[in-house]
Design a protein around this motif. Structure first.
Motif, PDB file in Angstrom:
ATOM      1  N   GLY A 121       8.583 -58.505  19.619  1.00 21.03           N
ATOM      2  CA  GLY A 121       9.641 -57.762  20.290  1.00 21.03           C
ATOM      3  C   GLY A 121       9.137 -56.480  20.901  1.00 21.03           C
ATOM      4  N   ARG A 122       9.926 -55.418  20.767  1.00 17.65           N
ATOM      5  CA  ARG A 122       9.539 -54.072  21.200  1.00 17.65           C
ATOM      6  C   ARG A 122       9.181 -53.294  19.945  1.00 17.65           C
ATOM      7  N   THR A 123       7.917 -52.887  19.823  1.00 15.02           N
ATOM      8  CA  THR A 123       7.444 -52.297  18.571  1.00 15.02           C
ATOM      9  C   THR A 123       6.618 -51.044  18.829  1.00 15.02           C
ATOM     10  N   GLU A 124       6.425 -50.274  17.767  1.00 17.93           N
ATOM     11  CA  GLU A 124       5.678 -49.018  17.812  1.00 17.93           C
ATOM     12  C   GLU A 124       4.185 -49.283  18.006  1.00 17.93           C
ATOM     13  N   SER A 125       3.544 -48.488  18.861  1.00 25.05           N
ATOM     14  CA  SER A 125       2.115 -48.679  19.098  1.00 25.05           C
ATOM     15  C   SER A 125       1.298 -48.096  17.948  1.00 25.05           C
ATOM     16  N   TYR A 128       0.473 -44.293  18.309  1.00 22.13           N
ATOM     17  CA  TYR A 128       1.618 -43.409  18.080  1.00 22.13           C
ATOM     18  C   TYR A 128       1.861 -43.217  16.587  1.00 22.13           C
ATOM     19  N   ARG A 129       1.787 -44.312  15.823  1.00 17.94           N
ATOM     20  CA  ARG A 129       2.005 -44.198  14.376  1.00 17.94           C
ATOM     21  C   ARG A 129       0.966 -43.277  13.736  1.00 17.94           C
ATOM     22  N   ALA A 130      -0.289 -43.395  14.153  1.00 16.00           N
ATOM     23  CA  ALA A 130      -1.339 -42.525  13.615  1.00 16.00           C
ATOM     24  C   ALA A 130      -1.093 -41.078  14.015  1.00 16.00           C
ATOM     25  N   THR A 131      -0.665 -40.855  15.251  1.00 16.94           N
ATOM     26  CA  THR A 131      -0.435 -39.494  15.748  1.00 16.94           C
ATOM     27  C   THR A 131       0.641 -38.778  14.954  1.00 16.94           C
ATOM     28  N   VAL A 132       1.778 -39.424  14.707  1.00 23.19           N
ATOM     29  CA  VAL A 132       2.893 -38.749  14.053  1.00 23.19           C
ATOM     30  C   VAL A 132       2.711 -38.632  12.543  1.00 23.19           C
ATOM     31  N   VAL A 158      -0.463 -42.704  28.889  1.00 21.11           N
ATOM     32  CA  VAL A 158       0.466 -43.255  29.872  1.00 21.11           C
ATOM     33  C   VAL A 158       1.437 -44.197  29.156  1.00 21.11           C
ATOM     34  N   GLY A 159       2.584 -44.381  29.759  1.00 22.17           N
ATOM     35  CA  GLY A 159       3.541 -45.304  29.160  1.00 22.17           C
ATOM     36  C   GLY A 159       4.266 -44.698  27.975  1.00 22.17           C
ATOM     37  N   ASP A 160       4.745 -45.562  27.091  1.00 16.84           N
ATOM     38  CA  ASP A 160       5.649 -45.151  26.022  1.00 16.84           C
ATOM     39  C   ASP A 160       4.986 -45.291  24.659  1.00 16.84           C
ATOM     40  N   SER A 161       5.676 -44.758  23.643  1.00 19.57           N
ATOM     41  CA  SER A 161       5.202 -44.883  22.267  1.00 19.57           C
ATOM     42  C   SER A 161       5.515 -46.265  21.693  1.00 19.57           C
ATOM     43  N   ARG A 162       6.335 -47.038  22.390  1.00 20.77           N
ATOM     44  CA  ARG A 162       6.673 -48.410  22.011  1.00 20.77           C
ATOM     45  C   ARG A 162       6.257 -49.359  23.131  1.00 20.77           C
ATOM     46  N   TRP A 163       5.868 -50.585  22.759  1.00 19.94           N
ATOM     47  CA  TRP A 163       5.444 -51.576  23.745  1.00 19.94           C
ATOM     48  C   TRP A 163       6.451 -52.722  23.811  1.00 19.94           C
ATOM     49  N   ASN A 164       6.848 -53.076  25.031  1.00 20.34           N
ATOM     50  CA  ASN A 164       7.671 -54.264  25.237  1.00 20.34           C
ATOM     51  C   ASN A 164       6.823 -55.530  25.091  1.00 20.34           C
ATOM     52  N   ASN A 165       7.472 -56.651  24.876  1.00 23.60           N
ATOM     53  CA  ASN A 165       6.826 -57.969  24.880  1.00 23.60           C
ATOM     54  C   ASN A 165       5.616 -58.008  23.947  1.00 23.60           C
ATOM     55  N   SER A 166       5.775 -57.466  22.749  1.00 27.40           N
ATOM     56  CA  SER A 166       4.608 -57.250  21.885  1.00 27.40           C
ATOM     57  C   SER A 166       4.645 -58.080  20.603  1.00 27.40           C
ATOM     58  N   ILE A 167       3.474 -58.193  19.998  1.00 23.72           N
ATOM     59  CA  ILE A 167       3.318 -58.707  18.648  1.00 23.72           C
ATOM     60  C   ILE A 167       2.707 -57.592  17.824  1.00 23.72           C
ATOM     61  N   SER A 168       3.221 -57.395  16.615  1.00 21.31           N
ATOM     62  CA  SER A 168       2.745 -56.316  15.755  1.00 21.31           C
ATOM     63  C   SER A 168       2.488 -56.862  14.349  1.00 21.31           C
ATOM     64  N   ALA A 184      -0.345 -55.799  20.201  1.00 22.59           N
ATOM     65  CA  ALA A 184      -0.771 -56.264  21.516  1.00 22.59           C
ATOM     66  C   ALA A 184       0.472 -56.691  22.280  1.00 22.59           C
ATOM     67  N   ASN A 185       0.370 -56.693  23.624  1.00 24.92           N
ATOM     68  CA  ASN A 185       1.538 -57.117  24.396  1.00 24.92           C
ATOM     69  C   ASN A 185       1.130 -57.818  25.683  1.00 24.92           C
ATOM     70  N   LEU A 186       2.135 -58.371  26.346  1.00 28.87           N
ATOM     71  CA  LEU A 186       2.001 -58.979  27.665  1.00 28.87           C
ATOM     72  C   LEU A 186       2.854 -58.175  28.645  1.00 28.87           C
ATOM     73  N   PRO A 187       2.417 -58.037  29.907  1.00 31.04           N
ATOM     74  CA  PRO A 187       3.210 -57.246  30.848  1.00 31.04           C
ATOM     75  C   PRO A 187       4.492 -57.930  31.287  1.00 31.04           C
ATOM     76  N   GLU A 188       4.453 -59.266  31.461  1.00 28.88           N
ATOM     77  CA  GLU A 188       5.629 -60.029  31.887  1.00 28.88           C
ATOM     78  C   GLU A 188       6.357 -59.364  33.056  1.00 28.88           C
ATOM     79  N   ASP A 189       5.669 -59.275  34.195  1.00 32.03           N
ATOM     80  CA  ASP A 189       6.260 -58.662  35.386  1.00 32.03           C
ATOM     81  C   ASP A 189       7.436 -59.491  35.890  1.00 32.03           C
ATOM     82  N   LEU A 190       8.157 -58.929  36.844  1.00 34.43           N
ATOM     83  CA  LEU A 190       9.304 -59.618  37.426  1.00 34.43           C
ATOM     84  C   LEU A 190       8.843 -60.884  38.138  1.00 34.43           C
ATOM     85  N   PRO A 191       9.731 -61.884  38.274  1.00 31.85           N
ATOM     86  CA  PRO A 191       9.348 -63.131  38.945  1.00 31.85           C
ATOM     87  C   PRO A 191       8.775 -62.868  40.334  1.00 31.85           C
ATOM     88  N   GLY A 192       7.663 -63.542  40.642  1.00 34.25           N
ATOM     89  CA  GLY A 192       7.040 -63.380  41.938  1.00 34.25           C
ATOM     90  C   GLY A 192       5.988 -62.301  41.979  1.00 34.25           C
TER      91      GLY A 192
END
Length: 346
Positions: A121-125, A128-132, A158-168, A184-192
Motif C-alpha cells: 500500500g502506501r507506507t513509511e519510507s 524517514y523512520r530512521a530520521t525521526v 525529494v518526494g514524500d516521507s511515504r511511498w505509494n504503490n509500495s511493499i514494506s 520498495a515501490n513502483l511508479p505506476e504512472d497514468l495510462p499512456g
C-alpha cells in the motif's frame, strides 16, 4: 472537504461496527490517533512575522484505524489506515496548505507472523523512520532540525516521507537487537505515460538496539514520487547513520547523512544533527542543532537550525509544551518561531 468528511464518518461507523462484533469473530479493530494544536509566532526565513494557530507543530495530528485477524499458526492478516488531520481548519492533511490523499499517513494491508510483517500500500519510507527516531524532536515539522532539513519545505529529500504503490517489510521484534525495515515501490504512472523499469524506489534501514544504546544505518535510492520533482530529475541517493545513548540523566542523539540528487542541476547535501533530552520530573527538556550544507554547480548554501523546548506530561496520554526555533540560511534573512501547545493521544 465534504467528500473526505463523509468518508471519515463512514470509517468511524464501520470501525464501531467491528468493535461491537469482537465476540463473534477472530477479527479486531481499533480507532486511535494523536491531536496536536498550538499557538505560535513565526518568522519564516526571508519572510515576515505572523501569529498563527497551528496543527501538528510538535507532531503531525492524525487519526487511524488498525486491525488484525488471527489466521492460526501464529499468522495474522493486518491492516492500517491513517489520515493526517489539520486541527486548526478541520480539514484532512498535514496542513490546510498541503494537498494530501485522505489516507496519506498510511494505507496498508498484509500479513504478520514469526517472519515479521509484510504489507502492501502506501507506507513509511525506511529513511524517514530512521530520521525521526534518532533525533530529540522526532518528526516535529516546527522544531526538529533533522525533519525540517531532510523533509521540510527546503528539505534535501525529494518526494514524500511515504511511498505509494509500495511493499514494506519489518522483521519480528523478537529478533532483537536487530531491527530491519525494507521498502520498495513502483511508479505506476497514468495510462499512456512511459514507465521505465528503473524508476522504482528502494530503501533499507538496519538498527541495533541494546540497553541504553541504539544505532541505525539507512539508505535509499529514489526514482519516483507522487510529489513534484526537480527539472530533469533522474534519481536521488540518500545515506544516513544515527545513534543515541541514554545516560539516565541525559539522552543524546546524533545523525550524519548525505543526499545526492541527479537532475538538470545536480545537488549534494551533507547533513548532521546533535541533540538531547533531559528528564526533569514529569517533563523533558529537548534541544537540538542541525546543519545542512547544500552544494550545486552554481552555489553553496548552508542552513543552520537550533531548537529548544520543554514537554510536560500531565498524564499518560496528554502533554503540554513550549518550544523555540532559530534558523539561519545563507543569503537570506534569518527565521525564528515560538510556540506553546497541547498534544493528546487516544
Amino acid at each position: 472537504m465534504p467528500r473526505p468528511c463523509r468518508l471519515f464518518r463512514a470509517v468511524l461507523a464501520a470501525s464501531a461496527a467491528c468493535l461491537c462484533s469482537l465476540g463473534a469473530s477472530a477479527q479486531n479493530a481499533v480507532v486511535y490517533g494523536l491531536l496536536d494544536a498550538s499557538g505560535s509566532h513565526v518568522k519564516e526565513v526571508g519572510g515576515n512575522s505572523q501569529w498563527r494557530l497551528e496543527s501538528g507543530n510538535l507532531q503531525y495530528s492524525y487519526i487511524g484505524v488498525r486491525g488484525a485477524e488471527d489466521l492460526g499458526g501464529g499468522l495474522h492478516a493486518v491492516f492500517r489506515l491513517e489520515s493526517y488531520v489539520s486541527i486548526d481548519s478541520g480539514s484532512a492533511g498535514r496542513s490546510p496548505y498541503v494537498t494530501d490523499p485522505f489516507w496519506a499517513r498510511e494505507a496498508s494491508v498484509g500479513f504478520s507472523g514469526a517472519f515479521g510483517t509484510t504489507v502492501l500500500g502506501r507506507t513509511e519510507s525506511p529513511l524517514y523512520r530512521a530520521t525521526v527516531n534518532f533525533n530529540a524532536f522526532g518528526e516535529s515539522p516546527g522544531f526538529s532540525p533533522s525533519s525540517r532539513q531532510y523533509y521540510g519545505a527546503r528539505g534535501a529529500v525529494v518526494g514524500d516521507s511515504r511511498w505509494n504503490n509500495s511493499i514494506s517489510y519489518t522483521n519480528n521484534t523478537s529478533d532483537a537487537p536487530l531491527r530491519i525495515h525494507f521498502g520498495a515501490n513502483l511508479p505506476e504512472d497514468l495510462p499512456g505515460a512511459p514507465t521505465p523499469e528503473h524508476q522504482r524506489n528502494y530503501g533499507l534501514s538496519v538498527a541495533y538496539i541494546t540497553g541504553p544504546f541504539a544505532a541505525v544505518a539507512a539508505a535509499e535510492k529514489i526514482q519516483n514520487s507522487a510529489l513534484a520533482l526537480p527539472a530533469g530529475f533522474d534519481h536521488q541517493t540518500a545515506f544516513q547513520v544515527g545513534a543515541t545513548y541514554d545516560f539516565s540523566f541525559l539522552r543524546v542523539y546524533g545523525q550524519v547523512g548525505r543526499v545526492k540528487t541527479n537532475a538538470e542541476v545536480d545537488v549534494q547535501t551533507i547533513l548532521y544533527q546533535l541533540g538531547g533530552a533531559i528528564p526533569i520530573g514529569n517533563g523533558l527538556i529537548l534541544f537540538a542543532y542541525g546543519n545542512s550544507h547544500i552544494k550545486t554547480s552554481l552555489k553553496a548554501v548552508t542552513d543552520q537550525t537550533a531548537s529548544i523546548g520543554y514537554d510536560y506530561f500531565l498524564s499518560k496520554h496528554t502533554d503540554i509544551y513550549v518550544a523555540a526555533m532559530a534558523e539561519r540560511l545563507s543569503f537570506s534573512s534569518s527565521g525564528n518561531s515560538f510556540a506553546g501547545g497541547v498534544r493528546l493521544r487516544f
